[in-house]
Write an enzyme that holds these catalytic residues in place. Structure first.
Site, PDB file in Angstrom:
ATOM      1  N   LYS A 106       2.081  -3.493   7.480  1.00 10.62           N
ATOM      2  CA  LYS A 106       2.055  -3.335   5.881  1.00 10.62           C
ATOM      3  C   LYS A 106       3.277  -3.187   5.018  1.00 10.62           C
ATOM      4  CE  LYS A 106      -2.078  -4.163   3.933  1.00 10.62           C
ATOM      5  NZ  LYS A 106      -2.374  -5.450   2.970  1.00 10.62           N
TER       6      LYS A 106
ATOM      7  N   THR B 111       0.837  -0.992  -0.206  1.00 11.04           N
ATOM      8  CA  THR B 111       0.121   0.294  -0.119  1.00 11.04           C
ATOM      9  C   THR B 111       0.840   1.338  -0.049  1.00 11.04           C
ATOM     10  OG1 THR B 111      -1.258   1.403   1.905  1.00 11.04           O
ATOM     11  CG2 THR B 111      -0.524  -0.784   2.313  1.00 11.04           C
TER      12      THR B 111
ATOM     13  N   TYR C  14      -0.923   0.482  11.199  1.00 11.22           N
ATOM     14  CA  TYR C  14      -1.419  -0.071   9.340  1.00 11.22           C
ATOM     15  C   TYR C  14      -0.407  -0.604   8.464  1.00 11.22           C
ATOM     16  CZ  TYR C  14      -3.443  -1.301   4.717  1.00 11.22           C
ATOM     17  OH  TYR C  14      -3.392  -1.228   3.881  1.00 11.22           O
TER      18      TYR C  14
ATOM     19  N   GLU D  16       0.229   3.897   1.819  1.00 14.55           N
ATOM     20  CA  GLU D  16       0.381   4.413   3.149  1.00 14.55           C
ATOM     21  C   GLU D  16       1.235   3.443   4.156  1.00 14.55           C
ATOM     22  OE1 GLU D  16      -2.382   5.720   4.740  1.00 14.55           O
ATOM     23  OE2 GLU D  16      -1.911   5.499   6.998  1.00 14.55           O
TER      24      GLU D  16
HETATM   25  P1  NAP Z   1     -11.560  -4.280   2.422  1.00 14.98           P
HETATM   26  O1  NAP Z   1     -12.422  -4.519   1.713  1.00 14.98           O
HETATM   27  O2  NAP Z   1     -11.607  -3.931   3.419  1.00 14.98           O
HETATM   28  O3  NAP Z   1     -11.608  -6.208   2.411  1.00 14.98           O
HETATM   29  C1  NAP Z   1     -10.557  -6.736   3.209  1.00 14.98           C
HETATM   30  C2  NAP Z   1     -10.745  -8.414   3.287  1.00 14.98           C
HETATM   31  O4  NAP Z   1      -9.742  -9.077   4.086  1.00 14.98           O
HETATM   32  C3  NAP Z   1     -12.333  -8.864   3.826  1.00 14.98           C
HETATM   33  O5  NAP Z   1     -12.355  -9.943   2.283  1.00 14.98           O
HETATM   34  C4  NAP Z   1     -11.621  -9.534   5.428  1.00 14.98           C
HETATM   35  O6  NAP Z   1     -12.971 -10.450   5.673  1.00 14.98           O
HETATM   36  C5  NAP Z   1     -10.755  -9.910   4.815  1.00 14.98           C
HETATM   37  N1  NAP Z   1     -10.190 -10.164   6.413  1.00 14.98           N
HETATM   38  C6  NAP Z   1      -9.874  -9.076   7.582  1.00 14.98           C
HETATM   39  N2  NAP Z   1      -8.813 -10.445   7.978  1.00 14.98           N
HETATM   40  C7  NAP Z   1      -9.516 -11.100   7.904  1.00 14.98           C
HETATM   41  C8  NAP Z   1      -8.504 -11.980   8.667  1.00 14.98           C
HETATM   42  N3  NAP Z   1      -7.967 -12.382   9.623  1.00 14.98           N
HETATM   43  N4  NAP Z   1      -8.424 -13.452   7.622  1.00 14.98           N
HETATM   44  C9  NAP Z   1      -8.682 -13.693   7.063  1.00 14.98           C
HETATM   45  N5  NAP Z   1      -9.509 -12.683   6.193  1.00 14.98           N
HETATM   46  C10 NAP Z   1      -8.966 -11.154   6.921  1.00 14.98           C
HETATM   47  O7  NAP Z   1     -10.357  -3.784   1.677  1.00 14.98           O
HETATM   48  P2  NAP Z   1      -9.835  -3.464   0.351  1.00 14.98           P
HETATM   49  O8  NAP Z   1     -10.039  -2.469   0.478  1.00 14.98           O
HETATM   50  O9  NAP Z   1     -10.709  -4.566  -0.740  1.00 14.98           O
HETATM   51  O10 NAP Z   1      -8.543  -3.779  -0.296  1.00 14.98           O
HETATM   52  C11 NAP Z   1      -7.936  -5.191  -0.254  1.00 14.98           C
HETATM   53  C12 NAP Z   1      -6.009  -5.467   0.144  1.00 14.98           C
HETATM   54  O11 NAP Z   1      -6.123  -4.738  -0.038  1.00 14.98           O
HETATM   55  C13 NAP Z   1      -5.814  -5.275   1.720  1.00 14.98           C
HETATM   56  O12 NAP Z   1      -4.965  -5.897   2.591  1.00 14.98           O
HETATM   57  C14 NAP Z   1      -6.042  -3.575   1.667  1.00 14.98           C
HETATM   58  O13 NAP Z   1      -4.940  -3.453   3.027  1.00 14.98           O
HETATM   59  C15 NAP Z   1      -4.545  -3.489   0.421  1.00 14.98           C
HETATM   60  N6  NAP Z   1      -4.864  -1.544   0.119  1.00 14.98           N
HETATM   61  C16 NAP Z   1      -6.208  -1.915  -0.191  1.00 14.98           C
HETATM   62  C17 NAP Z   1      -6.396  -0.318  -0.517  1.00 14.98           C
HETATM   63  C18 NAP Z   1      -7.365   0.692  -1.385  1.00 14.98           C
HETATM   64  O14 NAP Z   1      -7.189   1.482  -1.513  1.00 14.98           O
HETATM   65  N7  NAP Z   1      -8.757  -0.266  -1.507  1.00 14.98           N
HETATM   66  C19 NAP Z   1      -5.127   0.365  -1.199  1.00 14.98           C
HETATM   67  C20 NAP Z   1      -3.696  -0.128  -1.379  1.00 14.98           C
HETATM   68  C21 NAP Z   1      -3.600  -1.782  -0.108  1.00 14.98           C
HETATM   69  P3  NAP Z   1     -14.447 -10.252   6.223  1.00 14.98           P
HETATM   70  O15 NAP Z   1     -15.745 -10.238   5.164  1.00 14.98           O
HETATM   71  O16 NAP Z   1     -14.987 -11.175   7.011  1.00 14.98           O
HETATM   72  O17 NAP Z   1     -14.468  -8.939   7.622  1.00 14.98           O
HETATM   73  N1  GDD Z   2     -11.891   7.576   6.980  1.00 10.89           N
HETATM   74  C1  GDD Z   2     -12.421   8.428   7.307  1.00 10.89           C
HETATM   75  N2  GDD Z   2     -13.605   9.264   7.762  1.00 10.89           N
HETATM   76  N3  GDD Z   2     -11.379   9.396   6.674  1.00 10.89           N
HETATM   77  C2  GDD Z   2     -11.465  11.005   6.673  1.00 10.89           C
HETATM   78  C3  GDD Z   2     -12.752  11.643   7.781  1.00 10.89           C
HETATM   79  C4  GDD Z   2     -13.372  11.238   7.837  1.00 10.89           C
HETATM   80  O1  GDD Z   2     -14.847  11.450   8.046  1.00 10.89           O
HETATM   81  N4  GDD Z   2     -11.882  13.225   7.053  1.00 10.89           N
HETATM   82  C5  GDD Z   2     -11.372  13.272   6.612  1.00 10.89           C
HETATM   83  N5  GDD Z   2     -10.709  12.149   6.374  1.00 10.89           N
HETATM   84  C6  GDD Z   2      -9.292  12.043   5.801  1.00 10.89           C
HETATM   85  C7  GDD Z   2      -7.712  10.834   6.240  1.00 10.89           C
HETATM   86  O2  GDD Z   2      -7.690  11.769   7.861  1.00 10.89           O
HETATM   87  C8  GDD Z   2      -7.081  10.087   4.974  1.00 10.89           C
HETATM   88  O3  GDD Z   2      -6.356  11.213   5.242  1.00 10.89           O
HETATM   89  C9  GDD Z   2      -8.154  10.156   4.004  1.00 10.89           C
HETATM   90  O4  GDD Z   2      -9.587  11.213   4.792  1.00 10.89           O
HETATM   91  C10 GDD Z   2      -8.258   9.313   3.336  1.00 10.89           C
HETATM   92  O5  GDD Z   2      -9.047   8.388   4.686  1.00 10.89           O
HETATM   93  P1  GDD Z   2      -9.787   7.192   4.457  1.00 10.89           P
HETATM   94  O6  GDD Z   2     -10.927   6.765   3.421  1.00 10.89           O
HETATM   95  O7  GDD Z   2     -10.493   6.045   5.966  1.00 10.89           O
HETATM   96  O8  GDD Z   2      -7.998   5.919   3.106  1.00 10.89           O
HETATM   97  P2  GDD Z   2      -6.658   5.542   4.216  1.00 10.89           P
HETATM   98  O9  GDD Z   2      -6.008   6.745   2.848  1.00 10.89           O
HETATM   99  O10 GDD Z   2      -6.534   6.367   5.713  1.00 10.89           O
HETATM  100  O11 GDD Z   2      -7.121   4.762   3.441  1.00 10.89           O
HETATM  101  C11 GDD Z   2      -6.793   3.583   2.591  1.00 10.89           C
HETATM  102  O12 GDD Z   2      -5.698   3.677   1.538  1.00 10.89           O
HETATM  103  C12 GDD Z   2      -4.964   3.193   1.899  1.00 10.89           C
HETATM  104  C13 GDD Z   2      -4.025   3.017   0.700  1.00 10.89           C
HETATM  105  O13 GDD Z   2      -3.058   4.399   0.665  1.00 10.89           O
HETATM  106  C14 GDD Z   2      -7.740   2.534   3.128  1.00 10.89           C
HETATM  107  O14 GDD Z   2      -7.862   1.645   1.109  1.00 10.89           O
HETATM  108  C15 GDD Z   2      -6.057   1.833   3.553  1.00 10.89           C
HETATM  109  O15 GDD Z   2      -6.377   0.080   3.472  1.00 10.89           O
HETATM  110  C16 GDD Z   2      -5.321   1.266   1.711  1.00 10.89           C
HETATM  111  O16 GDD Z   2      -4.022   1.108   2.075  1.00 10.89           O
END
Ligand code: NAP
Ligand code: GDD
Length: 343
Positions: free
Chosen positions: A151, A123, A147, A125
């Site tokens: 990661k 990520t 987190y 992050e």
């Molecule tokens: P998400 O919607 O939160 O999905 C997370 C998945 O992980 C869910 O299926 C959850 O299952 C499962 N899980 C959590 N804890 C587990 C455990 N102990 N054992 C088995 N399964 C478990 O996340 P996403 O947005 O699809 O992201 C997918 C991956 O990409 C994550 O690793 C995230 O950190 C990474 N990532 C995401 C982003 C982004 O912007 N979306 C960016 C960079 C990296 P349940 O349904 O049971 O909760």
């Molecule tokens: N969630 C949330 N809620 N975020 C807020 C809010 C609020 O009310 N107000 C402002 N923010 C700001 C957070 O402080 C952060 O800077 C930004 O919005 C994005 O927050 P999120 O949408 O929660 O995502 P993230 O960037 O912290 O993390 C996501 O992206 C990562 C990749 O850069 C997640 O998907 C992570 O799993 C992923 O790795």
């Protein structure tokens, strides 16, 4: 026909990846956690086509079993405690799943089928307090949350297993990607859901935290394609996947409201900042310090040049379309809710 094993299949990315692999003719296996009520999350609509295996990232034996049952050619490790804010509440649980869980999966592969190809969901992050703008594969890491730290371990252990055991193991350093299936606690979906409720008069306003934070937002559907491409190359490597555009949370709010013909007018500063509906004067956006984080990632913007050159990856869904799709979808969901409540 290839076999694929997806951890995190019920999540946002897991669901789009499962759809992509099914389209390509894969046998798709997905690991799922036991819950008090059986739910399939984002793969409810394709659940008949998936082979589910009960397992948990914190239980190595269950991952070995999952490997034995699925005999995968490709393993996509998407499971994680993925909400950054919660990682301060559950730092050890987050590390168990997001850091040690990766080693558990890699060991299960090494024991059962070491030739299986492995994708790790790294990520942006990990860049945290960014050391360069834009961020690329060579930018030093500086994570800012439990987190991000967990990661980073997952990222390096993947690289280490590639170098130690000659495994085909890749990390995709993915920047934020969203969709209609995004969890409602993440800021984009929180905004598009609230915009739809405010427009349909079932909510007064939305409360947000840091509106100055900047993110590089793409659509999940494009990003899962990059995951697949990474596992189809001759040699394994790590790639940044991003759009090379960045916007503040405030800009996201403005664009989302504009999708339902509401113009936001800002006044005040810091925690006193307020967004009003220009047409009615109603206060529709407020700041709540509860949503500030103990340490913030102020700006993310990725350089996807390596993915473009080596993988031929390009995003297809532009930012404006991403927001529009999310708002449209939430408008429909909220309308349905209202209709059901009135019946
Ligand atoms: P998400 O919607 O939160 O999905 C997370 C998945 O992980 C869910 O299926 C959850 O299952 C499962 N899980 C959590 N804890 C587990 C455990 N102990 N054992 C088995 N399964 C478990 O996340 P996403 O947005 O699809 O992201 C997918 C991956 O990409 C994550 O690793 C995230 O950190 C990474 N990532 C995401 C982003 C982004 O912007 N979306 C960016 C960079 C990296 P349940 O349904 O049971 O909760
Ligand atoms: N969630 C949330 N809620 N975020 C807020 C809010 C609020 O009310 N107000 C402002 N923010 C700001 C957070 O402080 C952060 O800077 C930004 O919005 C994005 O927050 P999120 O949408 O929660 O995502 P993230 O960037 O912290 O993390 C996501 O992206 C990562 C990749 O850069 C997640 O998907 C992570 O799993 C992923 O790795």
């Amino acid at each position: 026909m290839k076999n694929a094993l997806i951890t995190g299949i019920t999540g946002q990315d897991g669901s789009y990846l499962a759809e992509l692999l099914l389209e390509k003719g894969y046998n798709v296996y997905g690991i799922m956690r036991r819950k008090s009520e059986v739910t399939y999350g984002n793969v409810e609509h394709i659940k008949e086509k998936i082979h589910f295996i009960y397992a948990d990232m914190t239980d190595p034996i269950s991952l070995i079993s999952a490997m034995k049952i699925s005999q995968p050619d490709e393993v996509y490790n998407l499971a994680a405690q993925s909400f950054v804010a919660t990682s301060w509440d559950t730092p050890l649980g987050t590390a168990d799943i997001d850091a040690l869980g990766v080693t558990n999966m890699l060991e299960a592969i090494r024991i059962v089928k070491p030739e299986a190809r492995f994708y790790q969901a790294s990520t942006s992050e990990m860049f945290g307090l960014v050391q360069a703008i834009p961020q690329s594969e060579t930018t030093p890491f500086y994570p800012r949350s439990p987190y991000g730290v967990a990661k980073l371990y997952g990222h390096w252990i993947t690289k280490n297993y590639r170098e130690s055991y000659n495994m085909y193991a890749c990390s995709g350093i993915l920047f934020n990607h969203e969709s209609e299936r995004r969890g409602k606690e993440f800021v984009t979906r929180k905004i598009t859901d609230a915009v739809s409720r405010i427009k349909q008069n079932v909510q007064d306003h939305i409360e947000l935290g840091n509106m100055d934070a900047k993110r590089d937002w793409g659509h999940s559907k494009d990003y899962v394609n990059a995951m697949w491409l990474m596992l189809q190359q001759e040699t394994p490597d790590d790639y940044v996947i991003a759009t090379n555009e960045t916007r503040t949370v405030r800009e996201f709010v403005e664009i989302a409201f504009r999708c339902v013909d509401i113009e936001v007018e800002w006044s005040g500063e810091g925690i006193n900042e307020i967004g009003k509906d220009k047409a009615t004067g109603k206060e529709i956006v407020k700041i709540n310090p509860q949503f500030f984080r103990p340490a913030e990632v102020e700006i993310l913007i990725g350089d996807p040049a390596k993915a473009d050159t080596n993988l031929g990856w390009e995003r297809e869904i532009p930012f404006a379309e991403l927001v529009e799709r999310m708002v449209k979808n939430d408008m429909k969901l909220v309308a349905k809710e209202i209709k059901a409540a009135n019946l």
